[in-house]
Design a protein around this motif. Structure first.
Motif, PDB file in Angstrom:
ATOM      1  N   GLY A  85      10.839   8.630  -1.797  1.00  0.00           N
ATOM      2  CA  GLY A  85      10.130   7.928  -0.722  1.00  0.00           C
ATOM      3  C   GLY A  85       9.579   6.601  -1.229  1.00  0.00           C
TER       4      GLY A  85
ATOM      5  N   PHE B  55      10.702   2.769  -0.337  1.00  0.00           N
ATOM      6  CA  PHE B  55       9.689   1.810   0.118  1.00  0.00           C
ATOM      7  C   PHE B  55       9.760   0.518  -0.692  1.00  0.00           C
ATOM      8  CE2 PHE B  55       5.586  -0.006   0.952  1.00  0.00           C
ATOM      9  CZ  PHE B  55       5.338   0.341   2.272  1.00  0.00           C
TER      10      PHE B  55
ATOM     11  N   ASN C 231      10.688  -2.459   1.802  1.00  0.00           N
ATOM     12  CA  ASN C 231       9.539  -3.132   2.399  1.00  0.00           C
ATOM     13  C   ASN C 231       9.548  -4.600   2.009  1.00  0.00           C
ATOM     14  OD1 ASN C 231       6.611  -4.184   2.122  1.00  0.00           O
ATOM     15  ND2 ASN C 231       6.470  -2.482   3.555  1.00  0.00           N
TER      16      ASN C 231
ATOM     17  N   MET D  14       0.351   2.821   3.005  1.00  0.00           N
ATOM     18  CA  MET D  14       1.682   2.986   3.582  1.00  0.00           C
ATOM     19  C   MET D  14       2.617   3.676   2.617  1.00  0.00           C
ATOM     20  SD  MET D  14       2.610  -0.521   5.493  1.00  0.00           S
ATOM     21  CE  MET D  14       4.133   0.043   6.236  1.00  0.00           C
ATOM     22  N   ASN D  15       2.587   3.206   1.376  1.00  0.00           N
ATOM     23  CA  ASN D  15       3.519   3.705   0.381  1.00  0.00           C
ATOM     24  C   ASN D  15       3.304   5.205   0.137  1.00  0.00           C
ATOM     25  OD1 ASN D  15       5.397   3.761  -1.653  1.00  0.00           O
ATOM     26  ND2 ASN D  15       4.638   1.911  -2.667  1.00  0.00           N
TER      27      ASN D  15
ATOM     28  N   TRP E 204       4.122   7.134   3.351  1.00  0.00           N
ATOM     29  CA  TRP E 204       5.574   7.221   3.551  1.00  0.00           C
ATOM     30  C   TRP E 204       6.176   8.277   2.625  1.00  0.00           C
ATOM     31  CZ3 TRP E 204       8.964   5.719   7.053  1.00  0.00           C
ATOM     32  CH2 TRP E 204      10.311   5.562   6.730  1.00  0.00           C
TER      33      TRP E 204
ATOM     34  N   TYR F 265       5.104  11.694   3.787  1.00  0.00           N
ATOM     35  CA  TYR F 265       5.821  12.056   5.009  1.00  0.00           C
ATOM     36  C   TYR F 265       7.178  12.640   4.658  1.00  0.00           C
ATOM     37  CZ  TYR F 265       8.365  11.331   9.416  1.00  0.00           C
ATOM     38  OH  TYR F 265       9.128  11.507  10.538  1.00  0.00           O
ATOM     39  N   TRP F 266       7.866  11.928   3.762  1.00  0.00           N
ATOM     40  CA  TRP F 266       9.230  12.373   3.431  1.00  0.00           C
ATOM     41  C   TRP F 266       9.253  13.577   2.528  1.00  0.00           C
ATOM     42  CZ3 TRP F 266      13.083  11.451   6.396  1.00  0.00           C
ATOM     43  CH2 TRP F 266      13.034  10.325   7.236  1.00  0.00           C
TER      44      TRP F 266
ATOM     45  N   PHE G 269       1.879   7.898   9.962  1.00  0.00           N
ATOM     46  CA  PHE G 269       3.333   7.876  10.179  1.00  0.00           C
ATOM     47  C   PHE G 269       3.762   8.975  11.153  1.00  0.00           C
ATOM     48  CE2 PHE G 269       4.026   5.204   6.295  1.00  0.00           C
ATOM     49  CZ  PHE G 269       4.778   4.225   6.924  1.00  0.00           C
TER      50      PHE G 269
ATOM     51  N   LYS H 207       5.465   8.370  14.757  1.00  0.00           N
ATOM     52  CA  LYS H 207       6.767   8.943  15.101  1.00  0.00           C
ATOM     53  C   LYS H 207       6.677   9.674  16.430  1.00  0.00           C
ATOM     54  CE  LYS H 207      10.373  12.160  13.743  1.00  0.00           C
ATOM     55  NZ  LYS H 207      10.336  12.880  15.024  1.00  0.00           N
TER      56      LYS H 207
ATOM     57  N   ILE I 219       9.368   4.216  12.852  1.00  0.00           N
ATOM     58  CA  ILE I 219       8.639   4.223  11.583  1.00  0.00           C
ATOM     59  C   ILE I 219       9.445   3.562  10.465  1.00  0.00           C
ATOM     60  CG2 ILE I 219       7.072   6.138  12.087  1.00  0.00           C
ATOM     61  CD1 ILE I 219       8.867   7.916  10.403  1.00  0.00           C
TER      62      ILE I 219
ATOM     63  N   ARG J 221       7.861   0.711   8.072  1.00  0.00           N
ATOM     64  CA  ARG J 221       7.909   0.691   6.607  1.00  0.00           C
ATOM     65  C   ARG J 221       8.571  -0.581   6.095  1.00  0.00           C
ATOM     66  NH1 ARG J 221      13.058   0.708   5.784  1.00  0.00           N
ATOM     67  NH2 ARG J 221      14.202   2.374   4.725  1.00  0.00           N
TER      68      ARG J 221
END
Lengths: 458, 543
Positions: free
Chosen positions: B108, B112, B116, B296-297, B300, B303-304, B347, B351, B386, B390
């Motif tokens: 992830g 990013f 990004n 964010m990083n 993200w 999330y993954w 995130f 989504k 999303i 990102r």
């Protein structure tokens, strides 16, 4: 001493004439006469330790792999603190401000000895925003989750004592979170080469202070460094008598002797304990009300340095006693209490010195020990002219190997009471070998403190 | 440091396949190393870049009391670094299922880093390689110049937060086809905005007017346009001629400004210092996006790892273990902030919102609460949305654009305050606000933000370098000013002045009892001061 007694004494002093500045200080001390000296309670993290945690302090290694920060073993990189100090000295020569703080003190742990460690540290300065400047009474804000309504109280945390209160222990808040047993550098190591206890005399050789010396004293059969001829010959004769090889004393023929390898006796190099005179150090510190703030910090810093140097140099074999005094003196059992006790009350230097004399007299310590007394104060004393203190000092000097008085002056004051009566007594001139006095201002830096130690014990 | 074994590498490759299938994109190669405590001791002062230059401060305990993360805008313990190939670090005793989770998290991050746009300037080269050559340069200089190299590193590092990261980034996005004459640039960028101080409306009108010319006249547009301008602003031509001679100077990048303009550094015997300044500057700029995308990083990556781990067929039987670790990572703290938790929730929230079409203009126009609540267009475009987020945003925009009342309500978020109850002498923690705007502002306030310090080339007296700190409600750390200015003065070779604002605390006129009520605002006023560092002596003057 009760407040009313102090009040009486103050009145008496006033009748004898007091300059207004001193009187003000005495009054301040009087105010706090009944406050206690207990060391501050350990800082509470509060109900929500995450409150002021930055989002940037989260990191994958810790969060995902439970790999917390590894403390940096400085010794791995630096052969000695001297390299660092040398670099720092060089900076000054090159015209830049010093950058290494040697005496970053770490709060000594309770009870156990050998825990006083000092980390060389530095700071990288940049132009950054100061997150701590905010209106008084405002503690900042952060996120939170839950179903409470706006205005609901989530938790409370008592306000920690700050300098303005009866007085804060000097160690407060410093170096929290450091592991004392971690790989921090021992300051004693750095001071070792520079200092030695002065005037060590042979007294009651009961204990060894230093390490072993090596000498050819032990014997070993069969192998070794130097053949002991006499012992070897004796062994050979014994062997031969046993073998019946030596029928009579008249008929002695060494050529016929049988020599077994085991008969050879050698001297071998072996460690010998080197018995040296033993020493006892009294740390005496003024914890009266006037000692609040920097002066206390200075005095204890100096005492920590001396203490850690003793621990290192003499392997913990120097005994230490800790005495605190305001108008009354008391002995405390460990350095922790000594270091952290809060300031309050009036000042009478003589009380502490008297206690030292009592302790020494009671156990006849002067017969067996070299005695050292280090006294730290801000120079204030209700005992004008040292009428009580000087006789006690004379007594101490009759047995002590060295007495060192440190006076940390409040900024703005000069020529404090203690300094004055010490100077007037002429002791400093007459017995420079036995008593030393070091006066520094309250904003002295670490280098100055170390300089002070040199002065006291050289 | 050694590579992970073949078995573990196979797990990683399996993770890559699944992550790609789910839409993540990253380079094929990656390097995974097992690190011991000893390795970490060496790596962490070098921000996990094994080849970073040596510097003595790396070997000493560094006090980081105040504003640690403002001082060190990079995380000393990252698991994966943004290099080519990306390098990641692992404990040697992680069980396989945990490695699967960490690998997804790492992938992830790699996705990013490589997609990004705030990382755009790091895409074309491998930072470890760059760092290695920098390290050699510094080692060579150290052999020649000795301790002076360390002084220069020190002074450069003391201003490495004042680099023009954004000015470095923006040319990368300029379209190469767009070519305008310098006259036109000057007219719109400087003359109208700086000299004439046009309002935004008038400025846009002027642009439109020019565009009309282009539409009507094509090639001839510029000539006729400026023919008109000469009538309107007769002084324009003179201004333009005057300015063309002057080299454009970067005014917010102190390090670069010194390299380009310091007479001291330009002397032949000092030229070597410039390469050190440049190394420090590039290193700093390399790390800038990392701290600007922390939430964010991590969000993200979390999330993954959640999504992909639960779909992974290889870890059957470890769902409970995973749940425990995952909850530890991503649970919202009762009080406090957690970038993993906040980022991941945002995130997920986005989504779901985009899936239902709630990120659209139509939705935002709705005012009826009930309608908003039930709104679902069934777009199903959440994932696309999303992915765009990102690619294009940093933490500031991420939080500013997307934290709304729906979000804070859904996750029960509030702002926690801390105030002093003077009567009982306790600090109280309380729910300060449930308003999403306040929550958002609180979050934005925690973000990394170096001071905005600009160089004024006109104001300095006798060749002094004049720095203006544009005040944004926070003063600078006072204790640090002196030593920092000593360094700048050395590099500039002449005095340095810093204009900034400082707090003046005034005693409250009446004593408060009980918790301070919201209305009674701070007894704090700000005053403008100038510090002057001349021959290593600092003086302060109130303006």
């Amino acid at each position: 001493m009760a407040k009313s007694d102090l009040q009486n004494r103050l009145t008496k002093l006033q009748q004898q004439g007091l300059d207004p500045e001193r009187e003000k200080r005495f009054r301040d001390e009087l105010e706090q006469a009944e406050a206690d000296h207990n060391p501050p309670a350990p800082a509470q993290p509060g109900p929500f330790p995450g409150f002021s945690r930055s989002i940037y302090s989260f990191q994958d290694q810790a969060v995902l792999q439970r790999q917390e920060r590894v403390p940096n073993p400085y010794t791995l990189h630096f052969k000695s603190l001297d390299d660092l100090l040398e670099r720092d000295r060089q900076r000054e020569e090159d015209g830049f401000p010093r950058k290494i703080k040697v005496g970053k003190l770490i709060k000594p742990g309770k009870g156990g000895k050998g825990k006083v460690v000092v980390v060389p540290s530095t700071e990288e300065e940049k132009l950054i925003h100061d997150p701590t400047v905010r209106p008084p009474g405002e503690g900042g804000s952060t996120g939170g989750t839950g179903s409470e309504e706006e205005g609901d109280i989530l938790g409370e945390q008592p306000v920690r004592d700050t300098g303005g209160e009866p007085g804060a222990g000097p160690g407060q808040g410093e170096g929290e979170g450091h592991d004392l047993d971690a790989t921090a550098y021992e300051l004693g190591r750095a001071l070792t080469e520079k200092f030695q206890l002065p005037n060590l005399r042979e007294k009651g050789k009961k204990r060894s202070f230093t390490r072993y010396t090596y000498d050819l004293t032990d014997r070993n059969r069969g192998s070794g460094q130097v053949l002991d001829k006499k012992a070897t010959l004796r062994q050979i004769v014994e062997t031969n008598i046993a073998l019946g090889n030596l029928p009579s004393l008249e008929d002695l023929d060494p050529v016929r002797f049988l020599i077994a390898p085991k008969d050879k006796v050698y001297r071998v190099l072996s460690p010998e304990k080197d018995y040296e005179p033993q020493a006892l150090v009294f740390f005496v510190r003024d914890y009266s009300g006037s000692m609040a703030g920097k002066v206390t910090e200075l005095v204890v810093t100096q005492h920590v340095l001396i203490y850690s140097w003793l621990l290192f140099q003499y392997g913990g074999q120097v005994e230490s006693r800790f005495i605190l005094h305001d108008t009354e003196a008391k002995e405390v059992s460990d350095f922790y209490t000594y270091y952290n006790s809060r300031v309050a009350g009036g000042t009478e230097v003589a009380s502490a010195l008297k206690l030292v004399n009592e302790i020494v007299a009671k156990d006849h310590l002067d017969a067996d020990y070299n005695i050292y007394v280090f006294h730290g104060t801000d120079g204030d004393d209700w005992d004008t002219g040292g009428d009580k203190a000087l006789p006690e000092i004379m007594k101490i000097l009759s047995y002590a190997s060295r007495m060192g008085i440190t006076i940390a002056e409040h900024s703005g004051t000069q020529w404090t009471e203690v300094a004055r009566y010490m100077e007037n007594s002429g002791l400093l001139r007459d017995k420079p070998d036995l008593i030393r006095m070091d006066i520094m201002s309250e904003d002295a830096d670490e280098a100055r403190i170390i300089e002070g130690i040199k002065k006291l014990i050289s | 440091m050694e590579l992970i074994n073949q078995h573990t590498k196979e797990i990683m490759e399996g993770c890559k396949e699944r992550a790609r299938a789910a839409g993540l994109s990253f380079t094929d190669e990656s390097l995974e190393y097992i690190v011991t405590n000893r390795d970490l001791i060496e790596l962490s002062p070098k921000v996990m870049i094994p080849t970073l230059y040596d510097y003595w401060v790396h070997d000493v305990e560094v006090l980081r009391g105040k504003g640690e993360y403002e001082l060190y805008p990079h995380n000393p313990y990252e698991t994966v670094i943004n290099t080519r190939p990306p390098i990641s670090f692992y404990n040697d005793n992680n069980p396989d299922w945990l490695n699967v989770m960490i690998f997804y998290h790492v992938l992830g991050h790699i996705d990013f880093f490589q997609n990004n746009l705030y990382f755009r300037h790091t895409w074309e080269y491998d930072f470890t390689g760059q760092a290695l050559s920098d390290k050699r340069v510094i080692a060579k200089l150290r052999a020649e110049k000795g301790r002076w190299v360390d002084y220069i590193i020190e002074f450069a590092r003391s201003i490495d937060n004042l680099v023009g990261y954004h000015t470095e980034l923006s040319p990368l996005f300029a379209s190469p086809k767009q070519h305008t004459s310098s006259r036109l640039d000057y007219y719109f960028d400087v003359f109208l905005q700086v000299e004439k101080k046009l309002s935004v409306g008038d400025f846009l009108k002027e642009i439109n007017r020019y565009n009309d010319f282009v539409a009507r006249l094509g090639e001839e547009a510029e000539t006729s346009f400026f023919a008109q301008i000469e009538v309107k602003y007769p002084e324009f031509e003179a201004h333009f001629q005057k300015k063309t001679g002057v080299k454009h100077t970067e005014r917010r990048d102190l390090l670069r400004f010194l390299v380009e303009n310091s007479e001291f550094l330009a002397r032949e015997e000092n030229v070597w210092m410039k390469s050190i300044l440049e190394v420090i500057r590039m290193t700093s700029i390399f790390f800038q996006p990392q701290i600007r995308t922390k939430i964010m990083n991590e969000g993200w990556a979390s999330y993954w790892h959640e999504k992909l781990f639960l779909q992974d067929d290889r870890i059957k039987g470890h769902e409970v273990d995973f749940a425990r670790v995952h909850a530890g990572v991503t649970s919202m703290p009762r009080v406090g902030m957690n970038p993993y938790a906040l980022g991941m929730r945002l995130f997920w929230f986005l989504k779901e919102a985009a899936d239902a079409g709630r990120t659209t203009y139509d939705f935002h126009r709705l005012t009826d609460a009930q309608e908003r609540k039930n709104y679902d267009r069934g777009d199903g475009t959440g994932e696309d949305f999303i992915f765009q987020v990102r690619e294009n945003l940093c933490d500031y925009l991420f939080l500013k654009n997307f934290i709304d009342q729906d979000f804070t309500n859904k996750y029960n978020l509030f702002v926690t305050g801390k105030r002093l109850d003077q009567q009982r002498m306790v600090w109280q923690y309380y729910v300060k606000s449930r308003d999403a705007r306040q929550y958002r502002d609180m979050c934005l306030n925690t973000l990394y933000h170096p001071p905005n310090i600009e160089i004024d080339t006109e104001k300095g007296e006798e060749g002094a370098l004049y720095l203006i700190h544009h005040f944004e409600g926070k003063q600078l750390v006072q204790e640090y000013i002196a030593n920092t200015l000593v360094g700048i003065e050395y590099l500039w070779g002449k005095p340095v002045q810093l204009e900034t604002s400082e707090a003046v605390f005034s005693q409250p006129s009446h004593s408060h009892s009980g918790p301070r009520d919201e209305g009674a605002e701070p007894e704090i006023t700000w005053q403008r001061v100038v510090y002057t560092m001349k021959e290593k002596v600092l003086t302060r003057k109130t303006l």
